[in-house]
Design a protein around this motif. Structure first.
Motif, PDB file in Angstrom:
ATOM      1  N   VAL B  32     -70.832  21.151 -14.751  1.00  0.00           N
ATOM      2  CA  VAL B  32     -70.614  20.293 -13.588  1.00  0.00           C
ATOM      3  C   VAL B  32     -70.256  21.167 -12.403  1.00  0.00           C
ATOM      4  O   VAL B  32     -69.435  22.085 -12.528  1.00  0.00           O
ATOM      5  N   PHE B  33     -70.888  20.883 -11.276  1.00  0.00           N
ATOM      6  CA  PHE B  33     -70.707  21.678 -10.068  1.00  0.00           C
ATOM      7  C   PHE B  33     -70.273  20.766  -8.924  1.00  0.00           C
ATOM      8  O   PHE B  33     -70.742  19.634  -8.810  1.00  0.00           O
ATOM      9  N   TRP B  34     -69.410  21.283  -8.063  1.00  0.00           N
ATOM     10  CA  TRP B  34     -69.073  20.625  -6.795  1.00  0.00           C
ATOM     11  C   TRP B  34     -69.577  21.503  -5.653  1.00  0.00           C
ATOM     12  O   TRP B  34     -69.221  22.673  -5.558  1.00  0.00           O
ATOM     13  N   TYR B  35     -70.405  20.902  -4.789  1.00  0.00           N
ATOM     14  CA  TYR B  35     -70.906  21.573  -3.598  1.00  0.00           C
ATOM     15  C   TYR B  35     -70.461  20.787  -2.370  1.00  0.00           C
ATOM     16  O   TYR B  35     -70.304  19.574  -2.403  1.00  0.00           O
ATOM     17  N   ARG B  36     -70.321  21.503  -1.257  1.00  0.00           N
ATOM     18  CA  ARG B  36     -70.011  20.874   0.025  1.00  0.00           C
ATOM     19  C   ARG B  36     -71.147  21.215   0.977  1.00  0.00           C
ATOM     20  O   ARG B  36     -71.570  22.376   1.056  1.00  0.00           O
ATOM     21  N   GLN B  37     -71.640  20.219   1.711  1.00  0.00           N
ATOM     22  CA  GLN B  37     -72.727  20.431   2.659  1.00  0.00           C
ATOM     23  C   GLN B  37     -72.274  20.100   4.072  1.00  0.00           C
ATOM     24  O   GLN B  37     -71.807  18.995   4.340  1.00  0.00           O
ATOM     25  N   THR B  38     -72.429  21.070   4.956  1.00  0.00           N
ATOM     26  CA  THR B  38     -72.181  20.866   6.377  1.00  0.00           C
ATOM     27  C   THR B  38     -73.351  21.441   7.156  1.00  0.00           C
ATOM     28  O   THR B  38     -74.116  22.272   6.641  1.00  0.00           O
ATOM     29  N   MET B  39     -73.476  21.010   8.400  1.00  0.00           N
ATOM     30  CA  MET B  39     -74.560  21.524   9.232  1.00  0.00           C
ATOM     31  C   MET B  39     -74.404  23.028   9.445  1.00  0.00           C
ATOM     32  O   MET B  39     -75.377  23.771   9.433  1.00  0.00           O
ATOM     33  N   MET B  40     -73.176  23.460   9.660  1.00  0.00           N
ATOM     34  CA  MET B  40     -72.941  24.860  10.012  1.00  0.00           C
ATOM     35  C   MET B  40     -73.063  25.797   8.808  1.00  0.00           C
ATOM     36  O   MET B  40     -73.636  26.879   8.914  1.00  0.00           O
ATOM     37  N   GLN B  41     -72.532  25.386   7.666  1.00  0.00           N
ATOM     38  CA  GLN B  41     -72.448  26.293   6.513  1.00  0.00           C
ATOM     39  C   GLN B  41     -73.501  26.028   5.445  1.00  0.00           C
ATOM     40  O   GLN B  41     -73.649  26.818   4.505  1.00  0.00           O
ATOM     41  N   GLY B  42     -74.210  24.908   5.573  1.00  0.00           N
ATOM     42  CA  GLY B  42     -75.174  24.578   4.533  1.00  0.00           C
ATOM     43  C   GLY B  42     -74.473  24.128   3.269  1.00  0.00           C
ATOM     44  O   GLY B  42     -73.420  23.486   3.329  1.00  0.00           O
ATOM     45  N   LEU B  43     -75.028  24.501   2.098  1.00  0.00           N
ATOM     46  CA  LEU B  43     -74.468  24.117   0.808  1.00  0.00           C
ATOM     47  C   LEU B  43     -73.560  25.228   0.291  1.00  0.00           C
ATOM     48  O   LEU B  43     -74.007  26.341   0.038  1.00  0.00           O
ATOM     49  N   GLU B  44     -72.310  24.893   0.100  1.00  0.00           N
ATOM     50  CA  GLU B  44     -71.344  25.856  -0.414  1.00  0.00           C
ATOM     51  C   GLU B  44     -70.863  25.400  -1.787  1.00  0.00           C
ATOM     52  O   GLU B  44     -70.491  24.242  -1.955  1.00  0.00           O
ATOM     53  N   LEU B  45     -70.834  26.325  -2.727  1.00  0.00           N
ATOM     54  CA  LEU B  45     -70.297  26.000  -4.045  1.00  0.00           C
ATOM     55  C   LEU B  45     -68.779  26.051  -3.988  1.00  0.00           C
ATOM     56  O   LEU B  45     -68.204  27.063  -3.595  1.00  0.00           O
ATOM     57  N   LEU B  46     -68.153  24.964  -4.379  1.00  0.00           N
ATOM     58  CA  LEU B  46     -66.687  24.913  -4.382  1.00  0.00           C
ATOM     59  C   LEU B  46     -66.131  25.284  -5.756  1.00  0.00           C
ATOM     60  O   LEU B  46     -65.170  26.055  -5.849  1.00  0.00           O
ATOM     61  N   ALA B  47     -66.708  24.705  -6.804  1.00  0.00           N
ATOM     62  CA  ALA B  47     -66.179  24.927  -8.143  1.00  0.00           C
ATOM     63  C   ALA B  47     -67.221  24.532  -9.170  1.00  0.00           C
ATOM     64  O   ALA B  47     -68.118  23.736  -8.877  1.00  0.00           O
ATOM     65  N   TYR B  48     -67.102  25.118 -10.386  1.00  0.00           N
ATOM     66  CA  TYR B  48     -67.935  24.612 -11.457  1.00  0.00           C
ATOM     67  C   TYR B  48     -67.247  24.725 -12.801  1.00  0.00           C
ATOM     68  O   TYR B  48     -66.364  25.567 -12.994  1.00  0.00           O
TER      69      TYR B  48
END
Lengths: 116, 117
Positions: B32-48
């Motif tokens: 299981v993965f958590w990603y965060r998506q923003t316009m500036m940073q794109g897709l960032e992996l937070l945790a897995y």
């Protein structure tokens, strides 16, 4: 650490023309490479992947991608674009050297617009 | 049709409030993965997580973010206290064990859109 570069923020093509979305990668070991597509207000959907074998891989919706080890590239292609292909496309890489993580690192994304 | 389910789909909150996002991975998936998506940073992996154990949370601000898997059917991402810069779309994704044909492919939820005022 692995990384992915998608040099084009945006690609515009006319419907019926071929399309290419570019991707280059960097890993310390052997790569698994992926393409995902994201439609507005939706999650990412898997399109295709390269693991090993034939350098040309075929995926969903008529898309294909060519793995080029010497150029560290994995460009996404489609012979004839459709308006419905308009979306955000992400390239991703996973480093599968022994002990390597299962995590995927994504590029910034390329917005594809197919004009009627 | 198996899918990853995320709740809430939308959340508007005020700075300083606690936010909890939930994810139900596809049955049988062990990562299981958590990603965060923003316009500036794109897709960032937070945790897995693999088999419910946290393996990498290096992308997560430790002072305010926490991620857990209380059981195989639930993953949570908590922000306390929330800040305006946390405004983003948070995606959960799950994947199969490595010996399956589709290993390495991630299945994404529809995302939780967080706005912190």
């Amino acid at each position: 650490a692995q990384s992915v570069a998608q040099p084009e923020d945006q690609v515009n093509v006319a419907e019926g023309n071929p399309l290419t979305v570019k991707c280059t990668y960097s890993v310390s070991g052997n790569p698994y490479l992926f393409w995902y597509v994201q439609y507005p207000n939706r999650g990412l959907q898997f399109l295709l992947k390269y693991i090993t074998g034939d350098n040309l891989v075929k995926g969903s919706y008529g898309f294909e991608a060519e793995f080029n080890k010497s150029q560290t590239s994995f460009h996404l292609k489609k012979p004839s674009a459709l308006v419905s292909d308009s979306a955000l496309y992400f390239c991703a890489v996973r480093d599968v050297t022994q002990g390597g993580s299962e995590k995927l690192v994504f590029g910034k994304g390329t917005k594809l617009t197919v004009n009627p | 049709d198996a899918r990853v389910t995320q709740t809430p789909r939308h959340k508007v909150t005020e700075m300083g409030q606690e936010v909890t996002m939930r994810c139900q991975p596809i049955l049988g998936h062990n990562t299981v993965f958590w990603y965060r998506q923003t316009m500036m940073q794109g897709l960032e992996l937070l945790a897995y997580f693999r088999n419910r154990a946290p393996l990498d949370d290096s992308g997560m601000p430790k002072d305010r973010f926490s991620a857990e898997m209380p059981d195989a059917t639930l993953a949570t991402l908590k922000i306390q206290p929330s800040e305006p810069r946390d405004s983003a779309v948070y995606f959960c994704a799950s994947g199969l064990p490595p010996d399956f044909v589709r290993a390495g492919e991630l299945f994404f939820g529809e995302g939780s859109r967080l706005t912190v005022l």
